[in-house]
Design an enzyme around this catalytic site. Structure first.
Site, PDB file in Angstrom:
ATOM      1  N   TRP A  45       0.596  -1.059  -0.066  1.00 54.13           N
ATOM      2  CA  TRP A  45       0.000  -0.009  -0.200  1.00 54.13           C
ATOM      3  C   TRP A  45       0.919   1.231   0.011  1.00 54.13           C
ATOM      4  CZ3 TRP A  45      -5.051   1.905   0.428  1.00 54.13           C
ATOM      5  CH2 TRP A  45      -5.281   3.089   0.948  1.00 54.13           C
TER       6      TRP A  45
ATOM      7  N   ASN B  62       0.127   5.566  -0.100  1.00 52.28           N
ATOM      8  CA  ASN B  62      -0.822   6.785  -0.011  1.00 52.28           C
ATOM      9  C   ASN B  62      -0.055   8.060  -0.354  1.00 52.28           C
ATOM     10  OD1 ASN B  62      -0.661   5.873   2.955  1.00 52.28           O
ATOM     11  ND2 ASN B  62      -1.828   7.904   3.149  1.00 52.28           N
ATOM     12  N   ASP B  63      -0.364   9.107   0.508  1.00 47.27           N
ATOM     13  CA  ASP B  63       0.328  10.400   0.419  1.00 47.27           C
ATOM     14  C   ASP B  63       1.576  10.414  -0.119  1.00 47.27           C
ATOM     15  OD1 ASP B  63      -1.153  11.893   3.409  1.00 47.27           O
ATOM     16  OD2 ASP B  63      -2.093  10.534   1.862  1.00 47.27           O
TER      17      ASP B  63
ATOM     18  N   GLN C 172       3.947   7.579   1.879  1.00 49.43           N
ATOM     19  CA  GLN C 172       3.439   6.851   2.872  1.00 49.43           C
ATOM     20  C   GLN C 172       3.231   5.570   2.256  1.00 49.43           C
ATOM     21  OE1 GLN C 172       1.598   8.558   6.354  1.00 49.43           O
ATOM     22  NE2 GLN C 172       3.899   9.067   5.760  1.00 49.43           N
TER      23      GLN C 172
ATOM     24  N   SER D 283       2.226  12.071   7.267  1.00 48.51           N
ATOM     25  CA  SER D 283       2.643  12.714   6.166  1.00 48.51           C
ATOM     26  C   SER D 283       3.512  14.148   6.832  1.00 48.51           C
ATOM     27  CB  SER D 283       1.606  13.051   5.372  1.00 48.51           C
ATOM     28  OG  SER D 283       1.002  12.114   4.562  1.00 48.51           O
TER      29      SER D 283
ATOM     30  N   ARG E 176      -2.240  17.433  11.835  1.00 47.18           N
ATOM     31  CA  ARG E 176      -1.289  16.543  11.022  1.00 47.18           C
ATOM     32  C   ARG E 176      -1.032  17.339   9.646  1.00 47.18           C
ATOM     33  NH1 ARG E 176      -6.178  13.583  11.608  1.00 47.18           N
ATOM     34  NH2 ARG E 176      -7.335  13.246   9.809  1.00 47.18           N
TER      35      ARG E 176
ATOM     36  N   GLU F 171      -6.880  18.216   5.813  1.00 43.82           N
ATOM     37  CA  GLU F 171      -5.881  17.373   5.522  1.00 43.82           C
ATOM     38  C   GLU F 171      -4.931  18.038   4.522  1.00 43.82           C
ATOM     39  OE1 GLU F 171      -6.737  12.932   7.081  1.00 43.82           O
ATOM     40  OE2 GLU F 171      -7.551  13.417   5.035  1.00 43.82           O
TER      41      GLU F 171
ATOM     42  N   ASP G 237     -11.260  15.766   4.130  1.00 41.73           N
ATOM     43  CA  ASP G 237     -11.555  14.211   4.778  1.00 41.73           C
ATOM     44  C   ASP G 237     -12.943  13.980   4.426  1.00 41.73           C
ATOM     45  OD1 ASP G 237     -10.545  13.261   8.131  1.00 41.73           O
ATOM     46  OD2 ASP G 237     -10.474  12.246   6.087  1.00 41.73           O
TER      47      ASP G 237
END
Lengths: 161, 583
Positions: B63, B65-66, B82, B126, B191, B246, B282
């Site tokens: 996996w 992500n960001d 990520q 992140s 975050r 985010e 989000d």
């Protein structure tokens, strides 16, 4: 007098705690199911929204485990359904090994969108399994339960976004 | 005799090289697996991988992500991201790391940041890179502490003479920013620190995404030395009702022209600067931006008229696109945008294939002449992958016609087409209720004929069109007797695959172009991803598809017109794309 005050306080606290579950469940597609699942769990009465979501993810885990057991039992009883049962087995293992751990970690750590993803996918996997039987599924009742629980859970997770 | 000796030495050198390589790999992976406690449940990606990309960045497995901390340092581009070392869903996240000299071909390195201290023991989430005035890059990132609280930490390179910056060290002063009873910050909503920038007062500023109930906000922290940070009493910007903000991003853009502007820049003497604030919501899973001005005295972002930083703001991309982040590329004087595109397949499919998540091709980004939107265009370096060009010129697409484009690897291609519409007065009139382009596209599939449109491309199509993804335009008159037009762009995945369990949502966007001029459409096609650009980057739509038939050599490419009126293809250029080295 102090004792009376304490009892009054306790009753008020109890009433308002029940309201937390009720208030939360009002915003979900199935109030009765939501309340019954959360009330029946000892953690429910003192949980915040995250906590309630985690309880429901536990219920998803329990239901998936139960369904997997049912699937395993069906191999002997309905050997002609073997291929569909294989697919369903894969799907429910995904719920247990991928969706549930992902949702649990995500909600515990405050990134609920991955929790929502996991819950949505649990519903998808159950639906795909059901579809394998082309209308003659021996798991329909369990599938329906999973759909209902995931819909309620998703609504609660979305409150955290 | 000499030959024998030489070949023996050669063999011995080769053996030593291989052995030392193996040993180095062992050391690196020892680092990572040290800290991780869960059992791995990913299979190695199996041999049959029809959906892995040829030139879009993705790790070999698991996996992603960001995108994190993109930067250029000593001529080398860095991308962190990520990554879950343990599986094909989000979890156990670390900062994986790759470098490149051209933003297209990448060399992997061991993970740069992974849980090791209390301030990040439960996750390394992140963050961004800031290049300090002395040229040193530092990372600010979100760590998850033992109480599952979100805190901000700093990391810097262990060895600045290593051009690949493989190893990073964390300050014992971490966490530098943390929620507490005094600042009242929500510990599970704090975050994604941005690249920091300098103010007139020589103080650094950084913003961090947060929320208070349904108010999304960008919390500002300031610092003189990049280590001791103070929370500003007011956020840079906020919006009631949008929920958690985010992956914020805040950067200057030049008002006129397409060059990039360094994040701390005040602009050239006669240069007008605007600022862009971007957030990932989000709630809706989309990225939005607003253009405005930066009040440096009050440390506030003021959106321009017509912009509101919520779900009504324009999006970088109207498809699957999230957690995007820009960086200033000092080598080429441009601002570059990275964005994450997740899968549209079920998790079981992801676990089966052993991976999930890709990055889009990096895009150069700049402010449109109108000042009302940003333009994006894939970085020119991607064009180096173009081979075998096929050209079509001045073709007529009558109503209900298709034109197949032969001679190109249709599953891994770059296509640019220029359409010319003839009778604009034959366009249908927009209905008053048609305000949502995504709804318009999903309610009117390609079989619905408009006066003008649908016309466009069918990509990742099977020979007999059992499967296809269509990217196309429709043109409408704004009102009955108007000479103003509305151009709608759609990416329709509803027929993309015979497989039932994919997310086949249709995407749509309005494109701010004048249909009196030729309409441009570009598609980057790469096995399971289609990145579409309408109007030369005025509207972008990225989608994920998983055909069962239209795979590899069995994938086809068509131009089509299912509208009432004839459309001309002024030019269509299609290139087979070479594969990039992505890992």
């Amino acid at each position: 007098m102090k004792k009376v005050m304490m009892v009054v306080m306790m009753v008020m606290v109890m009433v308002s705690e029940a309201s937390m579950i009720e208030q939360t469940c009002k915003e979900t597609p199935d109030f009765n199911l939501c309340v019954s699942l959360l009330d029946s769990d000892p953690r429910g009465s003192s949980a915040d929204t995250s906590g309630l979501a985690l309880i429901l993810i536990d219920k998803i885990k329990g239901l998936a485990t139960k369904t997997l057991k049912e699937i395993n039992g069906l191999y002997k009883k309905r050997p002609e359904l073997r291929r569909a049962l294989d697919e369903c087995s894969r799907r429910y293992k995904t719920i247990l090994n991928a969706d549930v751990p992902e949702a649990t970690e995500a909600i515990s750590k405050g990134v609920p969108k991955f929790g929502e993803d996991g819950v949505i996918d649990a519903g998808v996997e159950a639906a795909v399994c059901e579809g394998e039987f082309k209308g003659k599924s021996p798991l329909t009742s369990l599938t329906k339960s999973m759909q209902k629980i995931t819909n309620v859970t998703r609504a609660i997770v979305r409150m955290l976004l | 005799m000499t030959k024998e000796v030489c070949s023996n030495i050669g063999l011995w050198l080769l053996f030593t090289l291989l052995l030392s390589n193996y040993v180095a790999d062992l050391e690196a992976s020892h680092h990572v697996y040290n800290r991780l406690t869960q059992r791995s449940n990913t299979k190695s990606p199996s041999v049959n991988q029809p959906y892995r990309t040829g030139y879009h960045f993705q790790p070999p497995k698991n996996w992603m992500n960001d995108p994190n901390g993109p930067m250029i340092y000593k001529g080398i581009y860095h991308l962190f991201y990520q990554w879950n070392p343990k599986g094909a869903v989000w979890g156990n996240i670390v900062w994986a790391h790759s470098t490149s000299t051209d933003l297209i071909n990448w060399d992997p390195h061991p993970p740069a940041i992974f849980p090791s201290e209390p301030f990040d023991i439960n996750g390394c989430w992140s963050g961004s890179v800031t290049i300090l005035p002395d040229g040193k890059p530092v990372i600010l990132y979100t760590g998850i502490d033992p109480k599952n609280q979100q805190v901000q930490n700093i990391a810097e390179p262990k060895d600045l003479s290593d051009p690949y910056l493989v190893e990073w060290k964390k300050s014992p002063l971490n966490p530098l920013m943390a929620p507490d009873a005094v600042n009242g910050i929500n510990a599970s909503s704090f975050r994604d620190p941005t690249t920091a920038w300098l103010g007139h007062d020589k103080k650094w500023r950084v913003i961090i995404g947060s929320k208070i109930h349904r108010r999304g906000l960008a919390i500002t922290y300031t610092s003189k030395d990049f280590l001791k940070w103070e929370k500003s009493p007011e956020p840079l910007h906020y919006d009631d009702g949008s929920g958690m903000w985010e992956c914020p991003d805040f950067f200057p853009v030049t008002r006129f022209g397409s060059k990039g502007v360094e994040t701390s820049s005040f602009g050239e003497p006669n240069e007008v600067l605007k600022h862009v604030l971007k957030i990932s919501l989000d709630d809706t899973k989309h990225d939005y931006y607003t253009v405005g001005t930066y009040d440096r005295v009050g440390d506030k972002f003021v959106p321009d008229k017509g912009f509101k930083m919520d779900g009504t703001a324009p999006r970088y991309d109207y498809g699957k696109y999230y957690a995007s982040k820009t960086f200033y590329d000092s080598a080429k004087n441009r601002r570059v945008l990275w964005g994450w595109t997740n899968e549209s397949s079920s998790v079981e499919d992801d676990v089966e294939k052993g991976w999930s998540g890709i990055q889009t091709i990096p895009r150069k980004i700049w402010l449109d002449r109108s000042g009302k939107q940003l333009i994006q265009w894939p970085v020119r370096e991607v064009e180096r992958l173009r081979t075998k060009q096929v050209n079509l010129r001045n073709k007529v697409l009558n109503s209900r016609s298709r034109l197949e484009v032969y001679g190109v690897t249709a599953a891994q291609a770059d296509v640019e087409v220029l359409f010319k519409v003839r009778n604009l007065e034959k366009a249908d009139v927009m209905k008053a209720s048609w305000t949502d382009p995504q709804l318009m596209c999903s309610q009117m599939n390609v079989s619905v004929k408009s006066g003008l449109g649908p016309f466009g491309l069918m990509v990742l199509a099977s020979k007999n069109l059992e499967e296809y993804t269509s990217v196309y335009f429709r043109i409408f008159k704004a009102h009955q007797n108007s000479n103003k037009y509305v151009v709608l762009m759609c990416s329709d995945q509803s027929r993309s695959s015979l497989e039932e369990d994919n997310d086949k949502t249709t995407y749509g966007a309005f494109v701010d172009i004048n249909p009196h001029q030729p309409l441009s459409l570009r598609a980057l096609i790469d096995h399971s991803v289609v990145e579409s650009f309408g109007g030369k980057g005025r509207a972008c739509i990225t989608s994920r598809v998983y055909p069962k038939l239209a795979i590899g050599k069995n994938s086809h490419l068509f131009a089509f017109n299912y509208g009432s009126q004839t459309v001309d293809v002024l030019s269509l250029s299609a290139w087979s794309m070479k594969s990039a080295q992505i890992s």
